[in-house]
Scaffold this active site. Structure first.
Site, mmCIF file in Angstrom:
data_model
loop_
_atom_site.group_PDB
_atom_site.id
_atom_site.type_symbol
_atom_site.label_atom_id
_atom_site.label_comp_id
_atom_site.label_asym_id
_atom_site.label_seq_id
_atom_site.Cartn_x
_atom_site.Cartn_y
_atom_site.Cartn_z
ATOM 1 N N TYR A 142 0.906 -1.438 -0.097
ATOM 2 C CA TYR A 142 -0.011 -0.049 0.080
ATOM 3 C C TYR A 142 0.896 1.166 -0.065
ATOM 4 O O TYR A 142 1.929 1.173 0.471
ATOM 5 C CB TYR A 142 -0.788 0.031 1.356
ATOM 6 C CG TYR A 142 -1.819 -1.046 1.528
ATOM 7 C CD1 TYR A 142 -2.280 -1.784 0.211
ATOM 8 C CD2 TYR A 142 -2.777 -1.489 2.538
ATOM 9 C CE1 TYR A 142 -3.247 -2.886 0.161
ATOM 10 C CE2 TYR A 142 -3.694 -2.380 2.550
ATOM 11 C CZ TYR A 142 -3.839 -3.170 1.313
ATOM 12 O OH TYR A 142 -4.870 -3.981 1.409
ATOM 13 N N THR A 174 -21.977 2.226 -2.958
ATOM 14 C CA THR A 174 -22.502 3.563 -2.334
ATOM 15 C C THR A 174 -23.571 4.337 -3.265
ATOM 16 O O THR A 174 -24.128 5.177 -2.885
ATOM 17 C CB THR A 174 -21.408 4.556 -2.035
ATOM 18 O OG1 THR A 174 -20.572 4.625 -3.126
ATOM 19 C CG2 THR A 174 -20.193 3.661 -1.028
ATOM 20 N N GLY A 175 -23.245 3.730 -4.670
ATOM 21 C CA GLY A 175 -24.145 4.391 -5.495
ATOM 22 C C GLY A 175 -23.584 5.704 -6.186
ATOM 23 O O GLY A 175 -24.048 6.063 -7.260
#
Length: 350
Positions: free
Chosen positions: A53, A246-247
């Site tokens: 990461y 989440t849309g």
């Protein structure tokens, strides 16, 4: 906050695990400090990271997230024993990480030391194999025909796994790691490591983290059943399907600064017409019951039998608060039935 035992270990982890992969690219040190402090104030004691990461991974961001956590730990040494910190060794394929070489017992030993230095800690609670050396049905390779299992030399793979297990045992004996786990692996991987651990009196895995969400539930029921009966903690990652649930990405939307505006190493493979259609229906269910779409998706994940702790991530504090609040929601039988009806229509949308 509710807690669960982490597999066969004696560690009790919060039902929410704070993911960190945006720290070092989308988020800076101040953002991470704020997220960690707030999550701890809400009872979260479990943080997941990786040497690879920030994400999307690159030579420039390699190790940055661990270093950010290490900077926080340096300033909060008194809180180290209150935390369960999990990190991961990268598997093969990244040219800037050990020249893309596969994981070995020796690379485990070296990578653990490097992670300890970046994290500014004397020990890692859970050290995980980020992905196996062999190809596995993850990252959009789970459709029939994507992988030819018959071409894998299982004897060589098993020998390599024993070497890895011996490297992990060396680090546990040295007190550098307490437990170890898997990530992006399969039932064969779990059971082979368990068999090798029994046969050679070596430490067995305590956990596995795989992608799991309403849009990607391929681990149910077979792998999760395996985890329950072998006492392996199951840790879903990407419970929001990289943010899709989440849309915010419906019909091709790309909010400024969002993850999908960044170059993705594996491409936007979750962005299909079926995922889009399913997400619209889940968003409608959430709104009709006074929930946000993220809360619906996270609360659903939390109630799945066999799930130990769900890994969440956020790029801002409002997202983090919304995600944490999701775990205080109990989905009614009516909501679960509506979810089931959509799931039956779109069981594998990507």
């Amino acid at each position: 906050m509710q807690f669960s035992r982490l597999g066969r270990s004696q560690l009790n982890v919060s039902r929410i695990c704070l993911g960190s992969m945006t720290w070092g690219l989308q988020n800076n040190q101040h953002d991470a400090d704020e997220q960690i402090n707030y999550a701890l104030s809400r009872g979260v004691n479990f943080i997941d990271t990786a040497e690879m990461y920030a994400v999307p991974p690159s030579p420039q961001t390699y190790g940055k997230t661990e270093a950010i956590i290490g900077n926080w730990l340096t300033r909060h040494k008194e809180k180290r024993d209150q935390l369960i910190i999990a990190t991961k060794i990268a598997g093969p394929g990244l040219s800037w990480v050990r020249n893309g070489a596969p994981i070995s017992g020796q690379s485990i030993i070296e990578a653990v030391d490097d992670s300890l230095a970046r994290l500014n800690t004397d020990y890692i609670d859970v050290y995980q194999l980020h992905w196996p050396n062999r190809s596995t049905p993850h990252f959009a390779k789970h459709q029939p025909g994507e992988i030819n299992f018959s071409n894998v030399n299982s004897e060589q793979e098993t020998a390599d796994m024993l070497d890895i297990l011996q490297g992990l045992a060396h680090c546990i004996e040295a007190g550098k790691i307490r437990h170890w786990g898997l990530s992006d692996d399969t039932t064969w991987g779990i059971n082979t490591y368990l068999r090798l651990a029994r046969e050679h009196s070596l430490p067995a895995p305590v956990s596995i983290q795989n992608e799991f969400s309403l849009l990607h539930a391929k681990d149910w029921p077979y792998l999760i059943e395996n985890c329950v009966h072998e006492d392996i903690a199951y840790l879903p990652w990407s419970p929001l399907a990289a943010g899709m649930l989440t849309g915010k990405y419906i019909d091709g939307a790309r909010p400024a600064g969002s993850r999908w505006t960044l170059m993705q190493r594996q491409g936007l493979f979750r962005d299909t017409k079926y995922s889009n259609q399913a997400t619209k229906l889940y968003v409608d269910i959430a709104k009709s019951h006074g929930l946000t779409p993220a809360q619906l998706a996270l609360a659903w994940c939390n109630q799945v039998d066999g799930v130990t702790s769900t890994i969440i991530g956020a790029t801002n504090m409002s997202q983090l608060k919304e995600n944490l609040n999701a775990f205080e929601q109990s989905l009614t039988s009516e909501v679960l039935e509506e979810i089931t009806q959509v799931f039956k229509q779109y069981p594998a949308p990507f």
